[in-house]
Design a protein around this motif. Structure first.
Motif, PDB file in Angstrom:
ATOM      1  N   VAL A  82       0.869  -1.179   0.000  1.00 22.12           N
ATOM      2  CA  VAL A  82       0.000   0.000   0.000  1.00 22.12           C
ATOM      3  C   VAL A  82       0.903   1.225   0.000  1.00 22.12           C
ATOM      4  CG1 VAL A  82      -1.854   1.255   1.143  1.00 22.12           C
ATOM      5  CG2 VAL A  82      -1.762  -1.255   1.313  1.00 22.12           C
ATOM      6  N   HIS A  97      -3.251   6.995   7.257  1.00 22.77           N
ATOM      7  CA  HIS A  97      -2.537   5.794   7.716  1.00 22.77           C
ATOM      8  C   HIS A  97      -3.384   4.985   8.688  1.00 22.77           C
ATOM      9  CE1 HIS A  97       1.532   7.914   6.764  1.00 22.77           C
ATOM     10  NE2 HIS A  97       0.961   7.416   5.694  1.00 22.77           N
ATOM     11  N   ILE A 100      -5.798   3.055   6.552  1.00 18.76           N
ATOM     12  CA  ILE A 100      -5.092   1.968   5.864  1.00 18.76           C
ATOM     13  C   ILE A 100      -4.803   0.827   6.834  1.00 18.76           C
ATOM     14  CG2 ILE A 100      -2.935   1.310   4.730  1.00 18.76           C
ATOM     15  CD1 ILE A 100      -2.842   4.146   3.542  1.00 18.76           C
ATOM     16  N   SER A 101      -4.297   1.160   8.013  1.00 21.33           N
ATOM     17  CA  SER A 101      -3.905   0.133   8.988  1.00 21.33           C
ATOM     18  C   SER A 101      -5.099  -0.720   9.414  1.00 21.33           C
ATOM     19  CB  SER A 101      -3.263   0.783  10.209  1.00 21.33           C
ATOM     20  OG  SER A 101      -2.073   1.468   9.842  1.00 21.33           O
ATOM     21  N   ALA A 104      -5.936  -2.880   5.866  1.00 23.98           N
ATOM     22  CA  ALA A 104      -4.920  -3.636   5.129  1.00 23.98           C
ATOM     23  C   ALA A 104      -4.646  -4.985   5.769  1.00 23.98           C
ATOM     24  CB  ALA A 104      -3.637  -2.826   5.043  1.00 23.98           C
ATOM     25  N   ILE A 110       3.204  -1.024   4.140  1.00 25.00           N
ATOM     26  CA  ILE A 110       2.571   0.282   3.980  1.00 25.00           C
ATOM     27  C   ILE A 110       3.688   1.315   3.864  1.00 25.00           C
ATOM     28  CG2 ILE A 110       0.993   1.988   4.955  1.00 25.00           C
ATOM     29  CD1 ILE A 110      -0.255  -0.297   6.589  1.00 25.00           C
ATOM     30  N   VAL A 129       3.862   2.091   9.361  1.00 33.24           N
ATOM     31  CA  VAL A 129       4.213   2.635   8.055  1.00 33.24           C
ATOM     32  C   VAL A 129       5.703   2.927   8.000  1.00 33.24           C
ATOM     33  CG1 VAL A 129       3.705   4.997   8.798  1.00 33.24           C
ATOM     34  CG2 VAL A 129       3.629   4.440   6.364  1.00 33.24           C
TER      35      VAL A 129
END
Length: 474
Positions: A82, A97, A100-101, A104, A110, A129
């Motif tokens: 990602v 973030h 995403i976390s 994902a 990431i 990340v």
């Protein structure tokens, strides 16, 4: 199994990441709320499809599938990588973030394209990340600066090498990483030179591209200065030029104020320098120049050329067919001439690549040549049947007409993607003992493989054009 990359933010950098992954066979999912994101990414992809394959003499993998999503979670689900490329605002990055976390996969890498923030700042609210800072155009320039947790950086580096990039892992985090700190130093000094009336934007650019910019592409800074020290090397250079660092040359510790007057001055000079070209035209000019320079670096393996060579060595060979495909590649812009199509010399170059690949297939590879045996070309006959242009894909099939004794008689067909026959090259080679530089029988193993191809191809029709004299009517 096809890998998947999710691109969060589809600007110039995000579009470049999408192109790098997609053209290396990855599926790519894009999330960007900008209604213009699809158009912008497609424009980047048009340039990438024209430029990236032209770096290689082997075909890149078949493109992955590109998809656009209105939901971030849907884009990142199932992704191996990602890449966040949203604007440089820390609060925005923290929010993205976090999203995403939560969505994902646990093993997904990431990465953030940030050019300035440190990993400790990006992870302050718990995101896993790392910094994965690329350079524009991402689809051509291989460097990616990695900063962050070592295990994650190691996994990231392995994946980046799969798509032909050069991961550089920093030893410790620092604002702006490595490359942008160097660029910032040159940028600051350049702003002063313009503000003080010493030089225009165009004159500064000429100083870079006519001089040290060319050196840096293949040797960097320290290796360049090592040569400048002569036979005594770096120690002598530093002893001779080191004291100059104390002289009041540079204004690196100060920054000119971005007044409206300075902005107008620089923007006006930039318009006068390059305003006659659109951004798309400038991008294509940049890409064509980069492809030419990177292909030159491939010959010596210097700098980014070595990265491209290593990546190409790992690309899969074409699937076998009745007539083996010995070349599958894209025509680079540098191979075209004033007529706008591929110069006749490069038709021969493509056929030479096909011959070299066929030699590898029968065992007459680099190790065989190093051991003292090879095939030397005696005669070529080329028929130019159709134009080929930059960006076109060419495949070459090779038919063995004769493989007895010292002789290797081949017939190459140069085919365009739609099957159009663009040229044929009939070539006769003799096996040579590299020690005596005289013709000699090949090794038993090479002879057997060549004879096997010759026997398999004996049942095929004799190709049109075999033995054709120059000037004969078609």
């Amino acid at each position: 199994m096809t890998r998947k990359a999710a691109i969060i933010g589809g600007g110039v950098i995000g579009g470049g990441w999408a192109a790098r992954f997609l053209l290396n066979g990855w599926d790519v999912a894009v999330f960007d709320p900008d209604p213009e994101a699809r158009r912008k990414i497609e424009a980047v992809l048009d340039n990438a499809r024209r430029a990236l394959p032209a770096l290689y003499d082997k075909a890149l993998p078949a493109e992955g599938t590109l998809s656009y999503h209105d939901d971030l979670a849907a884009a990142v689900t199932g992704a191996d990588w990602v890449q966040e490329s949203v604007p440089e605002r820390l609060a925005l990055k923290h929010r993205v973030h976090g999203e995403i976390s939560r969505a994902a996969d646990a093993l997904a890498v990431i990465g953030s394209s940030t050019s300035g923030f440190k990993p400790s700042e990006l992870t302050a609210e718990g995101a896993k990340v790392i910094v994965a800072h690329p350079f524009n155009p991402v689809y051509l320039l291989p460097l990616v600066e990695l900063v962050g947790e070592p295990t994650l950086c190691d996994r990231a580096a392995a994946l980046l090498r799969e798509v032909g990039m050069y991961p550089l892992t920093l030893r410790k985090e620092i604002d702006a990483h490595i490359a942008d700190r160097l660029l910032e130093a040159v940028w600051r000094e350049s702003l002063w030179l313009v503000k003080d009336g010493v030089a225009t934007t165009e004159e500064i650019d000429e100083a870079i591209r006519m001089g040290f910019g060319l050196r840096w592409a293949q040797m960097g800074l320290f290796e360049t200065y090592r040569i400048a020290g002569g036979e005594a090397g770096m120690a002598h250079f530093m002893a001779q030029f080191g004291p100059a660092l104390d002289w009041p040359w540079s204004k690196l510790t100060d920054v000119p104020e971005f007044t409206p007057e300075l902005v107008k001055l620089i923007a006006g000079q930039s318009d006068a320098q390059s305003g006659h070209l659109s951004i798309r035209e400038l991008e294509r000019l940049r890409d064509d120049n980069l492809v030419g320079m990177l292909r030159a670096l491939r010959k010596s393996g210097s700098g980014a050329g070595g990265t491209i060579n290593a990546h190409e060595a790992g690309l899969p060979d074409p699937a076998p067919v009745d007539l083996p495909v010995t070349v599958d590649r894209v025509i680079p812009q540098s191979w075209t001439d004033y007529n706008g199509h591929m110069n006749e010399a490069h038709y021969v170059e493509v056929s030479c690549q096909a011959t070299d690949r066929f030699m590898e297939m029968i065992g007459a590879d680099a190790a065989y040549v190093a051991a003292g045996g090879s095939y030397f070309t005696v005669e070529n006959h080329v028929r130019y049947l159709a134009e080929m242009t930059a960006g076109a894909r060419v495949k070459v099939t090779t038919q063995v007409l004769d493989g007895r004794g010292k002789k290797m008689h081949l017939f190459h067909r140069l085919l365009m993607e739609d099957g159009t026959l663009s040229a044929t090259v009939e070539t006769l080679l003799l096996h040579v003992d590299m020690t005596t530089r005289r013709s000699a029988p090949p090794s038993a193993q090479v002879a057997a493989r060549l004879e096997g191809f010759a026997a398999a191809h004996a049942a095929l029709p004799v190709p049109d054009g075999v033995g054709r004299p120059v000037g004969q009517r078609r």
